[in-house]
Design a protein around this motif. Structure first.
Motif, mmCIF file in Angstrom:
data_model
loop_
_atom_site.group_PDB
_atom_site.id
_atom_site.type_symbol
_atom_site.label_atom_id
_atom_site.label_comp_id
_atom_site.label_asym_id
_atom_site.label_seq_id
_atom_site.Cartn_x
_atom_site.Cartn_y
_atom_site.Cartn_z
ATOM 1 N N THR A 72 0.737 -1.128 0.016
ATOM 2 C CA THR A 72 0.025 0.081 0.051
ATOM 3 C C THR A 72 0.919 1.201 0.020
ATOM 4 N N HIS A 75 1.967 1.606 -3.444
ATOM 5 C CA HIS A 75 0.762 1.919 -4.274
ATOM 6 C C HIS A 75 0.544 3.508 -4.005
ATOM 7 N N ARG A 76 0.610 3.922 -2.883
ATOM 8 C CA ARG A 76 0.370 5.309 -2.665
ATOM 9 C C ARG A 76 1.535 6.226 -3.521
ATOM 10 N N ARG A 430 -3.322 -0.404 5.791
ATOM 11 C CA ARG A 430 -3.196 0.587 4.921
ATOM 12 C C ARG A 430 -3.416 -0.068 3.541
ATOM 13 N N ALA A 432 -4.166 -1.586 -0.017
ATOM 14 C CA ALA A 432 -4.044 -1.185 -1.529
ATOM 15 C C ALA A 432 -5.204 -1.638 -2.173
#
Length: 432
Positions: A72, A75-76, A430, A432
Motif C-alpha cells: 500500500t 501503491h500510494r 493501509r 491497497a
C-alpha cells in the motif's frame, strides 16, 4: 523474501530499460524536443499505471513476501507518480504542438481536445486528479472507508480510457512490431493478473466454500464477533494473523468491502471476525441474520508466524487491533516463550481479554494489560518502559497491531532499541 525482492527489482529494471530502448530505436514521430519529451513521459505514465495495477492485483507472491501494508505504501507513492506524469505528459505534448505550429497554447489544447482519443485521455487525467485529491490526508480523514473505496473504483475507468487513448493516439506505442508486442504483452500480463486474483480466484473459492453466518456475538457495546462457516474450510490456505475483505450481500452494497482480521486461528471448520463499529457497515454487523451469505476475498497479509525469525515472541495489541494478535496467540506454532502487551484506555475497553487470559494460561505466556491515558507519566511504549517489561526484546520477533499513533510509537521505540528490522512485523490495514 530475497527471491521476491530480486524478482521485483528485475521486473522494474528490465521494463524501464525496454521502455527507453523502444523509444530511442522506434523513431516515433517527434516534431521537436518538447514533443518528444512529452511522448516519453507518456510511456512512463503507461508503465507507472501498469505497476499500479500489479500493486492492487493481490498477487500472492507480492502479498506473502511484502505484506499489504508495504504494498500500500508503494501503491500510494506510485499513485502520486501517476498523478504528476498525468499532468506533465499532456502539458508537454500540447507545448510541443503549440511551438511546432506557432499557435497559442489554449488554442492548441482545444484543437487537440476535439480529437476523441485525446479527449478520452483528458478525461482519464481528470479522473486521476479527482482520485488523488480524495486520497490526500485532509480529504481522506473526512471520508468513510466505504466512500473512499468506491471512489477508487474510478481507476478502472482510467485504465479503460487510457488503453483506448494508447491504442488510437499513442504513436510511440505502435511505431513498430517490437513496441506493439511489448506494450500489449505487458498489459495482457498485468490485466490477466488483476482479473485472476481479484475476480476468478475469489469467485472460485466462494463457490467452493459457500460461506454463511453461523452466529453473531456482541463482545461489548460497540464490538461484535461474526462466526462464519462453510464447506471444506480445511482447504482454505489461511493462517492466523491474516485478514479477508468481507462483503455481506443484502447487508451492504457490492462495492462496499471491509478488511477484518481473523480474531481466532482458523481450525478448518469456521472463521471468526471481530469488528468495532466505526462506520455504517461495521455498525450494522450485529444485525446480520444467521444463515446470511458471506463473500470473502483473501486471505491476505504477511502478519503471520511464517515470517518469524526467532522462537521467542512479543505480541503488542492496541484497542481493536487485538484481533490478529489473539489469533496469533492461538496458533499452535506460537510456542511457550510469549509476552503479550495489550494497550487500552480502561479495562472495559479490553475486548476478548478473557480469551487472551485463557490462551496465555494454556501457552504459558505472560499477559500485561496496559491501561490509562497516555501522558508524561504514562508512556507504556517508551523505549525504557519497553525494555523494562521485556528485557530480551532484541531477541524476540515483535508483532504489533493497533491504531496508527500507537503503532508508530511502538515502531519508533523498536528502532531506538535496535530490534532488527527482520524481527518487526506490523499490521496497519493501509489497504491497497
Amino acid at each position: 523474501m530475497i527471491l521476491a525482492r530480486a524478482a521485483v527489482a528485475a521486473f522494474l529494471v528490465v521494463n524501464l530499460a525496454a521502455v527507453h530502448v523502444l523509444f530511442l530505436f522506434g523513431r516515433p514521430a517527434a516534431y521537436n524536443l518538447i514533443g518528444a519529451a512529452g511522448r516519453l513521459l507518456g510511456l512512463y505514465l503507461a508503465f507507472a499505471l501498469a505497476v499500479q495495477v500489479l500493486l492492487i492485483s493481490r498477487l500472492p507472491l507480492l502479498d506473502r513476501a511484502f505484506g499489504m501494508d508495504r504494498l500500500t505504501r508503494w501503491h500510494r507513492r506510485t499513485g502520486f507518480a501517476v498523478f504528476w506524469l498525468a499532468l506533465l505528459h499532456p502539458a508537454w505534448v500540447i507545448l510541443g504542438f503549440a511551438r511546432h505550429g506557432r499557435d497559442p497554447v489554449p488554442a492548441t489544447a482545444l484543437a487537440l481536445g476535439r480529437q476523441w482519443p485525446v479527449l478520452l485521455g483528458m478525461i482519464a487525467v481528470a479522473l486521476i486528479v479527482l482520485v488523488v485529491a480524495l486520497s490526500i490526508g485532509a480529504a481522506r480523514r473526512r471520508l468513510s472507508y466505504e466512500t473512499w473505496h468506491a471512489a477508487h473504483m474510478l481507476l478502472y475507468a482510467v485504465l479503460v480510457l487510457g488503453l483506448i487513448h494508447q491504442y488510437y493516439e499513442g504513436t510511440a506505442f505502435t511505431t513498430n512490431l517490437a513496441s506493439r508486442l511489448y506494450w500489449w504483452g505487458l498489459w495482457a500480463f498485468v490485466l490477466g493478473t488483476l482479473l485472476v486474483n481479484r475476480l476468478v480466484v475469489p469467485l472460485v473459492r466462494n463457490n467452493r466454500h459457500r460461506l454463511r453466518v453461523a452466529a453473531v456475538v456482541p463482545e461489548s457495546d460497540d464490538v461484535v464477533s461474526v462466526h462464519v462457516t462453510g464447506r471444506d474450510l480445511h482447504r482454505l490456505p489461511v493462517s492466523a494473523g491474516q485478514f479477508f475483505l468481507w462483503r455481506f450481500p443484502g447487508h451492504n452494497r457490492w462495492w462496499q468491502v471491509n478488511p477484518f482480521s481473523l480474531s481466532a486461528a482458523p481450525n478448518g471448520r469456521s472463521l471468526r471476525l471481530t469488528a468495532k463499529a466505526v462506520g455504517g457497515t461495521t455498525a450494522g454487523l450485529r444485525e446480520l441474520p444467521v444463515g446470511a451469505r458471506v463473500f470473502a476475498e483473501g486471505p491476505y497479509g504477511a502478519f503471520t508466524l511464517d515470517r518469524r525469525a526467532r522462537t521467542a515472541t512479543l505480541l503488542i495489541a492496541g484497542g481493536i487491533g487485538v484481533t490478529p494478535i489473539r489469533s496469533l496467540l492461538e496458533d499452535p506454532r506460537i510456542g511457550d516463550d510469549v509476552i503479550v502487551l495489550y494497550r487500552v484506555r480502561g479495562g472495559s475497553d479490553a475486548v476478548l481479554l478473557g480469551e487472551l487470559r485463557n490462551l496465555a494460561a494454556a501457552n504459558g505466556a505472560r499477559l500485561h494489560l496496559l491501561t490509562g491515558r497516555t501522558g508524561h507519566t504514562n508512556q507504556p511504549f517508551h523505549p525504557d518502559r519497553l525494555r523494562a517489561m521485556v528485557p530480551d526484546i532484541t531477541d524476540r520477533d515483535v508483532y504489533v497491531c493497533g491504531p496508527g499513533p500507537l503503532t508508530d510509537a511502538v515502531l519508533a521505540s523498536l528502532r531506538r532499541l535496535k530490534v532488527p528490522a527482520r524481527q518487526v512485523h506490523a499490521e496497519l490495514f493501509r489497504l491497497a
